[in-house]
Scaffold this motif. Structure first.
Motif, mmCIF file in Angstrom:
data_model
loop_
_atom_site.group_PDB
_atom_site.id
_atom_site.type_symbol
_atom_site.label_atom_id
_atom_site.label_comp_id
_atom_site.label_asym_id
_atom_site.label_seq_id
_atom_site.Cartn_x
_atom_site.Cartn_y
_atom_site.Cartn_z
ATOM 1 N N GLY A 173 0.844 -1.190 0.000
ATOM 2 C CA GLY A 173 0.000 0.000 0.000
ATOM 3 C C GLY A 173 0.879 1.239 0.000
ATOM 4 N N MET A 174 0.277 2.384 0.286
ATOM 5 C CA MET A 174 1.026 3.637 0.259
ATOM 6 C C MET A 174 1.045 4.274 1.634
ATOM 7 S SD MET A 174 0.595 7.016 -2.168
ATOM 8 C CE MET A 174 1.314 6.244 -3.621
ATOM 9 N N ASN A 175 2.225 4.722 2.035
ATOM 10 C CA ASN A 175 2.373 5.593 3.182
ATOM 11 C C ASN A 175 2.146 7.006 2.639
ATOM 12 O OD1 ASN A 175 3.184 6.714 5.704
ATOM 13 N ND2 ASN A 175 5.213 7.053 4.858
ATOM 14 N N LEU A 176 0.954 7.511 2.837
ATOM 15 C CA LEU A 176 0.583 8.773 2.217
ATOM 16 C C LEU A 176 1.287 9.912 2.930
ATOM 17 C CD1 LEU A 176 -1.087 10.027 -0.003
ATOM 18 C CD2 LEU A 176 -2.942 10.292 1.636
ATOM 19 N N ASP A 177 2.413 10.302 2.388
ATOM 20 C CA ASP A 177 3.230 11.370 2.962
ATOM 21 C C ASP A 177 2.948 12.655 2.184
ATOM 22 O OD1 ASP A 177 5.244 13.159 3.667
ATOM 23 O OD2 ASP A 177 6.669 11.554 4.070
ATOM 24 N N PRO A 178 2.105 13.526 2.736
ATOM 25 C CA PRO A 178 1.750 14.739 1.993
ATOM 26 C C PRO A 178 2.952 15.611 1.655
ATOM 27 C CG PRO A 178 0.263 14.413 3.846
ATOM 28 C CD PRO A 178 1.380 13.411 3.993
ATOM 29 N N SER A 179 4.009 15.567 2.466
ATOM 30 C CA SER A 179 5.177 16.402 2.161
ATOM 31 C C SER A 179 5.814 15.967 0.850
ATOM 32 C CB SER A 179 6.199 16.340 3.297
ATOM 33 O OG SER A 179 6.790 15.055 3.389
ATOM 34 N N HIS A 180 5.848 14.656 0.592
ATOM 35 C CA HIS A 180 6.395 14.186 -0.682
ATOM 36 C C HIS A 180 5.516 14.639 -1.839
ATOM 37 C CE1 HIS A 180 8.595 10.608 1.438
ATOM 38 N NE2 HIS A 180 9.119 11.777 1.715
ATOM 39 N N LEU A 181 4.216 14.472 -1.660
ATOM 40 C CA LEU A 181 3.314 14.865 -2.738
ATOM 41 C C LEU A 181 3.413 16.348 -3.038
ATOM 42 C CD1 LEU A 181 0.188 12.766 -1.792
ATOM 43 C CD2 LEU A 181 1.502 12.556 -3.885
ATOM 44 N N MET A 182 3.512 17.148 -1.987
ATOM 45 C CA MET A 182 3.490 18.593 -2.202
ATOM 46 C C MET A 182 4.729 19.073 -2.950
ATOM 47 S SD MET A 182 0.540 19.234 -1.200
ATOM 48 C CE MET A 182 0.417 21.014 -1.271
ATOM 49 N N TRP A 183 5.911 18.583 -2.563
ATOM 50 C CA TRP A 183 7.094 19.096 -3.260
ATOM 51 C C TRP A 183 7.198 18.544 -4.670
ATOM 52 C CZ3 TRP A 183 11.061 16.198 -5.230
ATOM 53 C CH2 TRP A 183 11.328 14.951 -4.668
ATOM 54 N N MET A 184 6.492 17.450 -4.945
ATOM 55 C CA MET A 184 6.480 16.915 -6.302
ATOM 56 C C MET A 184 5.298 17.451 -7.105
ATOM 57 S SD MET A 184 7.758 12.980 -5.901
ATOM 58 C CE MET A 184 6.505 12.496 -4.755
ATOM 59 N N GLY A 185 4.567 18.384 -6.490
ATOM 60 C CA GLY A 185 3.445 18.993 -7.199
ATOM 61 C C GLY A 185 2.192 18.149 -7.184
ATOM 62 N N GLY A 186 2.130 17.147 -6.297
ATOM 63 C CA GLY A 186 0.965 16.281 -6.218
ATOM 64 C C GLY A 186 -0.109 16.855 -5.312
ATOM 65 N N ASP A 187 -1.228 16.214 -5.302
ATOM 66 C CA ASP A 187 -2.363 16.629 -4.486
ATOM 67 C C ASP A 187 -2.736 15.467 -3.571
ATOM 68 O OD1 ASP A 187 -4.797 17.254 -3.392
ATOM 69 O OD2 ASP A 187 -5.695 17.931 -5.270
ATOM 70 N N PRO A 188 -2.472 15.584 -2.251
ATOM 71 C CA PRO A 188 -2.750 14.468 -1.350
ATOM 72 C C PRO A 188 -4.214 14.072 -1.309
ATOM 73 C CG PRO A 188 -1.998 16.408 -0.119
ATOM 74 C CD PRO A 188 -1.853 16.718 -1.561
ATOM 75 N N VAL A 189 -5.128 15.026 -1.454
ATOM 76 C CA VAL A 189 -6.558 14.704 -1.414
ATOM 77 C C VAL A 189 -6.930 13.847 -2.627
ATOM 78 C CG1 VAL A 189 -8.892 15.657 -1.422
ATOM 79 C CG2 VAL A 189 -7.098 16.753 -0.062
ATOM 80 N N THR A 190 -6.416 14.224 -3.798
ATOM 81 C CA THR A 190 -6.674 13.432 -5.003
ATOM 82 C C THR A 190 -6.120 12.017 -4.855
ATOM 83 O OG1 THR A 190 -6.619 15.412 -6.379
ATOM 84 C CG2 THR A 190 -6.286 13.318 -7.503
ATOM 85 N N ALA A 191 -4.923 11.903 -4.258
ATOM 86 C CA ALA A 191 -4.320 10.583 -4.058
ATOM 87 C C ALA A 191 -5.185 9.714 -3.157
ATOM 88 C CB ALA A 191 -2.916 10.724 -3.469
ATOM 89 N N VAL A 192 -5.711 10.278 -2.081
ATOM 90 C CA VAL A 192 -6.576 9.520 -1.165
ATOM 91 C C VAL A 192 -7.811 9.025 -1.901
ATOM 92 C CG1 VAL A 192 -8.068 9.702 0.861
ATOM 93 C CG2 VAL A 192 -5.763 10.636 0.936
ATOM 94 N N HIS A 193 -8.434 9.901 -2.688
ATOM 95 C CA HIS A 193 -9.633 9.497 -3.424
ATOM 96 C C HIS A 193 -9.314 8.411 -4.454
ATOM 97 C CE1 HIS A 193 -12.556 12.214 -1.703
ATOM 98 N NE2 HIS A 193 -11.713 13.230 -1.850
ATOM 99 N N LYS A 194 -8.180 8.540 -5.092
ATOM 100 C CA LYS A 194 -7.783 7.571 -6.120
ATOM 101 C C LYS A 194 -7.514 6.202 -5.517
ATOM 102 C CE LYS A 194 -5.925 6.542 -10.278
ATOM 103 N NZ LYS A 194 -6.653 6.573 -11.521
ATOM 104 N N LEU A 195 -6.820 6.202 -4.370
ATOM 105 C CA LEU A 195 -6.405 4.933 -3.759
ATOM 106 C C LEU A 195 -7.527 4.288 -2.959
ATOM 107 C CD1 LEU A 195 -2.854 5.976 -2.618
ATOM 108 C CD2 LEU A 195 -3.441 4.463 -4.508
#
Length: 199
Positions: A173-195
């Motif tokens: 599974g994924m350790n949803l680390d918002p800090s990684h997503l943010m500096w890579m330009g990702g959206d943690p909320v979108t990732a949660v919905h997707k997963l």
């Protein structure tokens, strides 16, 4: 769900002082890094593997503060086709073994970035090593491997996690680390919905 802290952020503190601080801050559980990209400031992996008494004293110190050891972390690049990759793989294997001895069911780690040889400059998408990793985890009683979503790794977003999970099974599974997503330009909320809840 428990409020958990990766204790590396208090790496300047000795183990027992760190535990006192974590408890005073209101955390309920801890994540201990066992090596690789962490200096493992709060655990001696080899000493823990070698001695049942050391393991008991360690776990007693955690329980005495009303805390739970939630997860072990061995993030690194165990798939690198060089000496560092071999060393990182050794820490992964030791961490899995320790998890089995302690009854820890969750591991946080990186997916790694494999290459065909030490001279390669582009990664290969190969899952053979991950199939072996999942089997080793199962053999040590581990139920979930949470991969840090991080750039320059096989798994860095929901799509790459799902691709690996389809190949090796639901343990990953994924350790949803918002800090990684943010500096890579990702959206943690979108990732949660997707997963979804089961990823």
């Amino acid at each position: 769900m428990r409020f958990c802290l990766n204790t590396d952020c208090l790496g300047y503190m000795p183990f027992e002082e760190m535990l006192d601080t974590v408890a005073a801050l209101g955390y309920e559980s801890i994540e201990i890094a066992c090596g690789n990209w962490s200096k493992a400031p709060h655990i001696d992996l080899d000493a823990m593997l070698a001695s049942e008494e050391t393991r008991k004293n360690y776990m007693d110190a955690i329980a005495k503060r009303g805390l739970v050891l939630e997860v072990l972390n061995c993030s690194g690049n165990q798939l690198a086709p060089n000496e560092e990759g071999k060393q990182h793989q050794e820490v992964v294997e030791k961490t899995f073994k320790l998890a089995g001895l302690l009854g820890i069911k969750k591991i946080v780690m990186m997916s790694g970035c494999p290459g065909g040889s030490a001279e390669d400059h582009t990664p290969n998408w190969i899952v053979t090593s991950w199939q072996k990793t999942v089997e080793l985890a199962k053999a040590n009683g581990i139920e979930k491997i949470a991969l840090e979503n991080h750039g320059c790794q096989m798994v860095y977003n929901p799509e790459t996690l799902i691709r690996l999970r389809d190949a090796v099974g639901p343990m990953v599974g994924m350790n949803l680390d918002p800090s990684h997503l943010m500096w890579m330009g990702g959206d943690p909320v979108t990732a949660v919905h997707k997963l979804g809840a089961d990823r």
